[in-house]
Design a protein around this motif. Structure first.
Motif, PDB file in Angstrom:
ATOM      1  N   LEU A   1      84.594  46.591 107.627  1.00  0.00           N
ATOM      2  CA  LEU A   1      86.029  46.879 107.662  1.00  0.00           C
ATOM      3  C   LEU A   1      86.571  46.826 109.083  1.00  0.00           C
ATOM      4  O   LEU A   1      87.608  47.431 109.387  1.00  0.00           O
ATOM      5  CB  LEU A   1      86.310  48.247 107.031  1.00  0.00           C
ATOM      6  N   LYS A   2      85.914  46.082 109.929  1.00  0.00           N
ATOM      7  CA  LYS A   2      86.350  45.933 111.317  1.00  0.00           C
ATOM      8  C   LYS A   2      87.599  45.067 111.365  1.00  0.00           C
ATOM      9  O   LYS A   2      87.648  43.991 110.768  1.00  0.00           O
ATOM     10  CB  LYS A   2      85.230  45.294 112.140  1.00  0.00           C
TER      11      LYS A   2
ATOM     12  N   ARG B   1      87.796  56.885 107.653  1.00  0.00           N
ATOM     13  CA  ARG B   1      89.241  56.809 107.914  1.00  0.00           C
ATOM     14  C   ARG B   1      89.597  55.519 108.643  1.00  0.00           C
ATOM     15  O   ARG B   1      90.562  54.828 108.270  1.00  0.00           O
ATOM     16  CB  ARG B   1      89.686  58.020 108.730  1.00  0.00           C
ATOM     17  N   ASN B   2      88.839  55.166 109.674  1.00  0.00           N
ATOM     18  CA  ASN B   2      89.143  53.947 110.436  1.00  0.00           C
ATOM     19  C   ASN B   2      89.075  52.709 109.551  1.00  0.00           C
ATOM     20  O   ASN B   2      89.934  51.818 109.634  1.00  0.00           O
ATOM     21  CB  ASN B   2      88.179  53.809 111.609  1.00  0.00           C
ATOM     22  N   GLY B   3      88.062  52.635 108.708  1.00  0.00           N
ATOM     23  CA  GLY B   3      87.946  51.499 107.802  1.00  0.00           C
ATOM     24  C   GLY B   3      89.083  51.451 106.797  1.00  0.00           C
ATOM     25  O   GLY B   3      89.603  50.369 106.472  1.00  0.00           O
ATOM     26  N   SER B   4      89.487  52.616 106.310  1.00  0.00           N
ATOM     27  CA  SER B   4      90.591  52.680 105.345  1.00  0.00           C
ATOM     28  C   SER B   4      91.891  52.213 105.982  1.00  0.00           C
ATOM     29  O   SER B   4      92.679  51.482 105.361  1.00  0.00           O
ATOM     30  CB  SER B   4      90.741  54.121 104.836  1.00  0.00           C
ATOM     31  N   LEU B   5      92.136  52.643 107.210  1.00  0.00           N
ATOM     32  CA  LEU B   5      93.343  52.222 107.915  1.00  0.00           C
ATOM     33  C   LEU B   5      93.365  50.714 108.144  1.00  0.00           C
ATOM     34  O   LEU B   5      94.399  50.058 107.983  1.00  0.00           O
ATOM     35  CB  LEU B   5      93.446  52.955 109.257  1.00  0.00           C
ATOM     36  N   ALA B   6      92.208  50.157 108.506  1.00  0.00           N
ATOM     37  CA  ALA B   6      92.133  48.712 108.753  1.00  0.00           C
ATOM     38  C   ALA B   6      92.396  47.927 107.470  1.00  0.00           C
ATOM     39  O   ALA B   6      93.102  46.910 107.483  1.00  0.00           O
ATOM     40  CB  ALA B   6      90.764  48.353 109.330  1.00  0.00           C
TER      41      ALA B   6
END
Length: 325
Positions: free
Chosen positions: A296-297, A137-142
């Motif tokens: 994806l940072k 999820r965090n990578g997708s949002l970024a």
């Protein structure tokens, strides 16, 4: 020219470890905890359409399935799984599909899928499941933030991912199970949004899944990053019209995995040619100096270049050896 003795010993040692892991399947399986029970989903099958109303109806239905799975996890006494599912059931989240059984599957949308001109489909690798879904999820949002308006990111957790250190992570069995499901999903997506530019972003073991599915997909690009290999000798063997990209960060431990494939009576171990090598023949992009989980940072070189590939402006992507100003 013969390889350096130390390098050869390292490769043999790593191969021995992979073989040892593969023969430990019965022991590892016996030690695994029981799967958390969940009811069969009520929402399944293809979407009727990609209009806002169709999507809203779908999102509401899958939310109900997630809530039902949360209740089952609570009754089972798994508070961690219940908490993860509670977060996924937030009314502001949008799932096209969800199945809480057998470890859990989910397909989440970030952005407006009905109007997106560019769609990125993220296929995760080992160690990603419902309990650790926040990583995906965090990578997708970024990525969605980097892409901006008129774009959507789809997090496709559509298969039973292997554990990071496990026999399944060094063989293609899980990828063989996942590939038909990925083909089905991408075909449905391109049927609903034929004019959108769709790109597959395949991380780690996810690149093995994407390679297996590649010949059946109509997408603009297939991006392999942090990849242990694909199980194919070169990009041409994928039999795809998509542009195949590959990148690996300077601090990614996956570089130390030997790019070999060993055929044993009970399994094929390893995934062959390094996707970032000239022998594989993919287009390469700069992936920075981060680690295996840093692609994806926010603000990173690989995120910026992945977004350029998705947007179709990859000519402005940095290539390995270049330095971003």
């Amino acid at each position: 020219m013969p390889s350096h003795p130390r390098s050869s010993r390292l490769r043999r040692g790593l191969l021995a470890a992979l073989v040892a892991a593969s023969v430990a399947v019965p022991v590892a399986g016996a030690a695994s905890p029981a799967a958390v029970p969940a009811p069969a989903p009520n929402v399944h099958g293809p979407l009727r359409g990609a209009a806002p109303g169709d999507l809203a109806e779908r999102y509401a239905g899958t939310r109900a399935d997630i809530v039902a799975a949360e209740r089952a996890a609570s009754r089972h006494g798994d508070r961690g799984r219940a908490a993860a599912l509670h977060a996924m059931a937030d009314p502001d989240r949008h799932f096209l599909a969800f199945d809480g059984r057998d470890g859990g599957r989910g397909v989440e949308v970030f952005g407006d899928l009905a109007r997106a001109e560019r769609i990125a489909v993220l296929v995760p690798g080992a160690g990603i499941g419902v309990d650790h879904y926040w990583r995906l999820r965090n990578g997708s949002l970024a990525l969605r933030q980097e892409l901006g308006e008129r774009s959507a990111v789809v997090a496709w957790l559509g298969y039973r991912t292997p554990e990071t250190v496990s026999p399944a992570s060094v063989t293609s069995g899980r990828a063989a199970e996942a590939a038909p499901e990925l083909v089905r999903f991408i075909r449905e997506l391109t049927r609903l949004r034929p004019d959108a530019r769709t790109t597959l972003l395949c991380h780690s073991y996810g690149s093995v899944v994407c390679a297996r599915a590649a010949h059946g997909l109509r997408v603009a690009g297939i991006v392999l990053y942090g990849s242990p290999g694909t199980g194919y000798r070169n990009a041409a063997a994928l039999h795809t019209t998509a542009t195949v990209w590959a990148g690996r960060a300077g601090g990614d431990w996956i570089a130390d995995v030997p790019h070999i494939e060993v055929r044993l009576p009970f399994a094929h171990i390893g995934f062959g040619t390094d996707p970032v090598s000239p022998a594989f023949g993919a287009e390469t992009f700069a992936a920075g100096s981060g680690g295996h989980s840093d692609y994806l940072k926010p603000g990173s070189v690989p995120l910026r270049n992945l977004a350029r590939i998705v947007a179709g402006t990859a000519g402005s992507a940095e290539t390995p050896g270049e330095h971003h100003a």
